[in-house]
Design a protein around this motif. Structure first.
Motif, mmCIF file in Angstrom:
data_model
loop_
_atom_site.group_PDB
_atom_site.id
_atom_site.type_symbol
_atom_site.label_atom_id
_atom_site.label_comp_id
_atom_site.label_asym_id
_atom_site.label_seq_id
_atom_site.Cartn_x
_atom_site.Cartn_y
_atom_site.Cartn_z
ATOM 1 N N ILE A 46 -7.574 8.997 -44.048
ATOM 2 C CA ILE A 46 -6.564 8.947 -45.408
ATOM 3 C C ILE A 46 -6.939 7.453 -45.923
ATOM 4 O O ILE A 46 -7.179 6.525 -45.267
ATOM 5 N N VAL A 47 -6.944 7.497 -47.149
ATOM 6 C CA VAL A 47 -7.280 6.106 -48.058
ATOM 7 C C VAL A 47 -5.833 5.721 -48.162
ATOM 8 O O VAL A 47 -4.835 6.190 -48.862
ATOM 9 N N GLN A 48 -5.378 4.544 -47.832
ATOM 10 C CA GLN A 48 -4.253 3.943 -47.895
ATOM 11 C C GLN A 48 -4.324 2.646 -48.626
ATOM 12 O O GLN A 48 -4.990 1.688 -48.645
ATOM 13 N N ALA A 49 -2.807 2.081 -49.033
ATOM 14 C CA ALA A 49 -2.752 0.775 -49.852
ATOM 15 C C ALA A 49 -2.432 -0.242 -48.632
ATOM 16 O O ALA A 49 -1.577 0.092 -47.869
ATOM 17 N N ASN A 50 -2.952 -1.340 -48.945
ATOM 18 C CA ASN A 50 -2.639 -2.504 -47.918
ATOM 19 C C ASN A 50 -1.218 -3.209 -48.450
ATOM 20 O O ASN A 50 -1.283 -3.897 -49.327
ATOM 21 N N VAL A 64 0.513 1.670 -57.731
ATOM 22 C CA VAL A 64 -0.268 1.512 -56.457
ATOM 23 C C VAL A 64 -0.830 3.086 -56.262
ATOM 24 O O VAL A 64 -1.959 2.802 -55.607
ATOM 25 N N ASN A 65 -0.047 3.795 -56.073
ATOM 26 C CA ASN A 65 -0.401 5.339 -55.620
ATOM 27 C C ASN A 65 -1.539 5.916 -56.487
ATOM 28 O O ASN A 65 -2.491 6.410 -56.069
ATOM 29 N N THR A 66 -1.470 5.355 -58.025
ATOM 30 C CA THR A 66 -2.231 5.806 -58.899
ATOM 31 C C THR A 66 -3.699 5.274 -58.595
ATOM 32 O O THR A 66 -4.701 5.647 -58.448
ATOM 33 N N LEU A 67 -3.495 3.863 -58.016
ATOM 34 C CA LEU A 67 -4.891 3.153 -57.921
ATOM 35 C C LEU A 67 -5.441 3.619 -56.536
ATOM 36 O O LEU A 67 -6.712 3.958 -56.596
ATOM 37 N N VAL A 68 -4.918 4.036 -55.404
ATOM 38 C CA VAL A 68 -5.229 4.555 -54.438
ATOM 39 C C VAL A 68 -6.032 5.984 -54.685
ATOM 40 O O VAL A 68 -6.976 6.407 -54.160
ATOM 41 N N THR A 69 -5.270 6.899 -55.386
ATOM 42 C CA THR A 69 -5.741 8.182 -55.584
ATOM 43 C C THR A 69 -6.865 8.099 -56.411
ATOM 44 O O THR A 69 -7.937 8.937 -56.165
ATOM 45 N N GLY A 70 -7.147 7.325 -57.221
ATOM 46 C CA GLY A 70 -8.410 7.166 -58.065
ATOM 47 C C GLY A 70 -9.552 6.650 -57.047
ATOM 48 O O GLY A 70 -10.859 6.832 -57.581
ATOM 49 N N VAL A 111 -7.847 18.068 -53.719
ATOM 50 C CA VAL A 111 -7.414 17.614 -55.095
ATOM 51 C C VAL A 111 -6.089 17.188 -55.061
ATOM 52 O O VAL A 111 -5.140 17.682 -54.160
ATOM 53 N N ASP A 112 -5.680 16.070 -55.668
ATOM 54 C CA ASP A 112 -4.356 15.260 -55.667
ATOM 55 C C ASP A 112 -3.898 14.977 -54.285
ATOM 56 O O ASP A 112 -2.831 14.948 -54.285
ATOM 57 N N THR A 113 -4.869 14.629 -53.425
ATOM 58 C CA THR A 113 -4.397 14.019 -52.236
ATOM 59 C C THR A 113 -5.254 12.622 -52.050
ATOM 60 O O THR A 113 -6.256 12.383 -52.712
ATOM 61 N N GLN A 114 -4.845 11.892 -50.711
ATOM 62 C CA GLN A 114 -5.728 10.820 -50.559
ATOM 63 C C GLN A 114 -6.237 10.985 -49.290
ATOM 64 O O GLN A 114 -6.660 9.886 -48.739
ATOM 65 N N THR A 115 -6.768 12.235 -48.832
ATOM 66 C CA THR A 115 -7.330 12.481 -47.794
ATOM 67 C C THR A 115 -8.970 12.692 -47.835
ATOM 68 O O THR A 115 -9.347 13.043 -49.041
ATOM 69 N N LEU A 116 -9.639 12.655 -46.833
ATOM 70 C CA LEU A 116 -11.326 12.549 -46.864
ATOM 71 C C LEU A 116 -11.416 13.412 -45.582
ATOM 72 O O LEU A 116 -11.076 13.137 -44.507
ATOM 73 N N SER A 117 -12.365 14.348 -45.974
ATOM 74 C CA SER A 117 -12.712 15.102 -44.613
ATOM 75 C C SER A 117 -14.084 15.285 -44.429
ATOM 76 O O SER A 117 -14.833 15.090 -45.194
ATOM 77 N N VAL A 118 -14.607 14.802 -43.202
ATOM 78 C CA VAL A 118 -15.832 14.631 -42.765
ATOM 79 C C VAL A 118 -16.499 16.002 -42.012
ATOM 80 O O VAL A 118 -15.707 16.026 -40.759
ATOM 81 N N THR A 119 -17.590 16.398 -42.300
ATOM 82 C CA THR A 119 -17.962 17.603 -41.413
ATOM 83 C C THR A 119 -19.332 17.307 -41.063
ATOM 84 O O THR A 119 -20.442 17.135 -41.820
#
Length: 488
Positions: A46-50, A64-70, A111-119
């Motif tokens: 997950i991509v998070q704000a510091n 801040v949330n908009t920045l992270v989502t982008g 879509v519309d989340t802050q998660t990344l999936s690696v396969t």
């Protein structure tokens, strides 16, 4: 073709369709065996704000949330870069180029989340798991480098692992179940195409409907194929009935077919039914002589007088079929050497008279087309139905000449052997001399196997079978009697 014709094609070629479909499934299974096994492992981050980074800066949580989502979409693309692959290669000491390793990994974002999936895909379960784990770690370092300039220092946003990769229990590729389904569907498509192609390209007679469509002439009879009938007892019982308990029970379906032919002829023209019928065929070997003989026997069984004339003055066979001496015959009557009473052989109870060919003349066509022959036929027709066994239509003109003097001709063709173009030529010979074609008789119709589906003979047994499994039929008073000595 309508749906019924498609179903008949499938029934006729079902064995080939099944075999081709099975071959498709087996080929798909074989393909899965030779494919290298590929295992897939998944890891989520997950991509998070510091929080420390934004503590001293003015701004709302929404911004801040908009920045992270982008940033998520950007880092999903970053996750499939060669720089991330280089970090994984170094961490796992892999012997592969970054470009090739990138091809084994897929990074996606919901879509519309802050998660990344690696396969990650690899040749072994352990390798797939290790690459997925190392890939998330390398992505985190690369994101830190982008955000803060140092792989170890967190910037405005950072990557945090959510789920660790699990060891895959089974390969993700090849997918055996999917391959078998696709192989079966492909095999079925090829099999049905094969059946339709054979049906389209096959110009041999296969069905009643297609014969009538190709020729424009009605099929008035279908005679089933019974080897014992053609090779042994080649005549039906004189009564026209066959019992399942008798020694000739195998003739039951044949006798029913000839009764159907008799009925069709009798009701062809109710006010003026044909009295002089020529039985012929396009080519030799179609069984027209046996059809003529048994048609005459079946007509006589209904109680009307019948005279069967063997007018094949080139290759006569009726004396062999009825077991009478060849002796004198119709040629002797036409030559004035005998009367019809002198050469006729009585069969059974006397309703059927058989007139053999007699001495073979050098000019059969002229003799059969003579006025004397025409007068003879019409004289006999006043007292009896005349069935004439004539030569084939295509090799010689005898049958066409006879048909011109008769009420019409029945053309016997062989299922699976006679081609439509050959049958068309034979019918054209009759049309050119102004003769009437009473109908087509399809001979040697298969009772079982592929061809039976076109004619429906596979259903006959259900009607004539009682609950105890015994075939029901009328029992004749006596079996067939061979002709005796010549009589009037």
């Amino acid at each position: 073709m309508d749906l019924r014709e498609y179903l008949r094609v499938v029934r006729a070629h079902w064995l080939g369709i099944v075999l081709i479909t099975v071959v498709g499934v087996v080929a798909a299974f074989g393909w899965t065996l030779i494919q290298p096994k590929v295992y897939s492992a998944d890891s989520t981050a997950i991509v998070q704000a510091n929080a420390d980074y934004f503590a001293n800066q003015a701004g709302t949580a929404a911004s801040v949330n908009t920045l992270v989502t982008g940033r998520v979409k950007t880092y999903a693309a970053l996750g499939e870069s060669r720089s991330v692959a280089e970090g994984v290669i170094e961490a796992l000491n892999l012997k592969v180029s970054p470009a090739d390793l990138v091809k084994q990994v897929r990074v996606t974002s919901a879509v519309d989340t802050q998660t990344l999936s690696v396969t990650a895909n690899a040749s072994t379960p352990e390798k797939a798991r290790d690459i997925a784990e190392a890939w998330v770690t390398s992505m985190g370092s690369e994101i830190n480098r982008v955000e803060s300039g140092s792989p170890q220092t967190k910037g405005a946003v950072f990557l945090s692992r959510l789920d660790s990769a699990l060891l895959p229990e089974r390969p993700s590729s090849p997918n055996t179940a999917l391959a078998l389904v696709l192989g079966g569907l492909l095999g079925l498509a090829v099999a049905i195409s094969y059946g339709l192609l054979r049906h389209t390209l096959d110009q041999r007679i296969r069905s009643v409907e297609q014969t009538e469509r190709e020729t424009g002439i009605s099929v008035v009879g279908t005679i089933p194929e019974e080897p014992a009938f053609a090779e042994g007892d080649r005549l039906l019982p004189e009564s026209g009935a066959v019992s399942s308990a008798s020694s000739n029970a195998h003739l039951f379906t044949v006798s029913e077919a000839f009764r159907e032919l008799r009925t069709n002829l009798q009701y062809m023209d109710v006010d003026d039914p044909p009295r002089i019928v020529v039985v012929t065929s396009p080519l030799p070997g179609d069984g027209k002589s046996l059809v003529a003989a048994n048609l005459a026997v079946t007509l006589a069984a209904s109680g009307q007088p019948v005279v069967l004339i063997d007018a094949d003055l080139r290759r006569p066979v009726q004396h062999t079929v009825f077991g009478v001496p060849a002796g004198a015959g119709v040629s002797d009557v036409l030559a004035g050497r005998a009367s019809i009473a002198d050469v006729a052989h009585r069969f059974g109870d006397g309703k059927l008279l058989v007139v053999c060919a007699g001495k073979l003349p050098p000019n059969p066509s002229e003799m059969l087309g003579s006025t004397r022959m025409r007068d003879l036929l019409h004289t006999i027709a006043r007292e009896a139905v005349v069935v004439i066994d004539s030569p084939p239509l295509i090799p010689v003109t005898d049958a066409a000449v006879l048909a011109h003097s008769a009420d019409g001709a029945i053309v016997v063709s062989t299922v699976g052997r006679t081609r439509y173009d050959v049958l068309g030529r034979a019918l054209g010979n009759l049309e050119r001399v102004g003769a009437r074609t009473l109908g087509i008789v399809l001979n040697r119709v298969p009772l079982r196997g592929q061809g039976a589906a076109y004619f429906g003979y596979q259903y006959h047994g259900d009607y004539y079978t009682a609950e105890d499994g015994q075939t029901q039929a009328f029992t004749p008073a006596s079996g067939p009697r061979r002709a005796g000595s010549p009589t009037a």
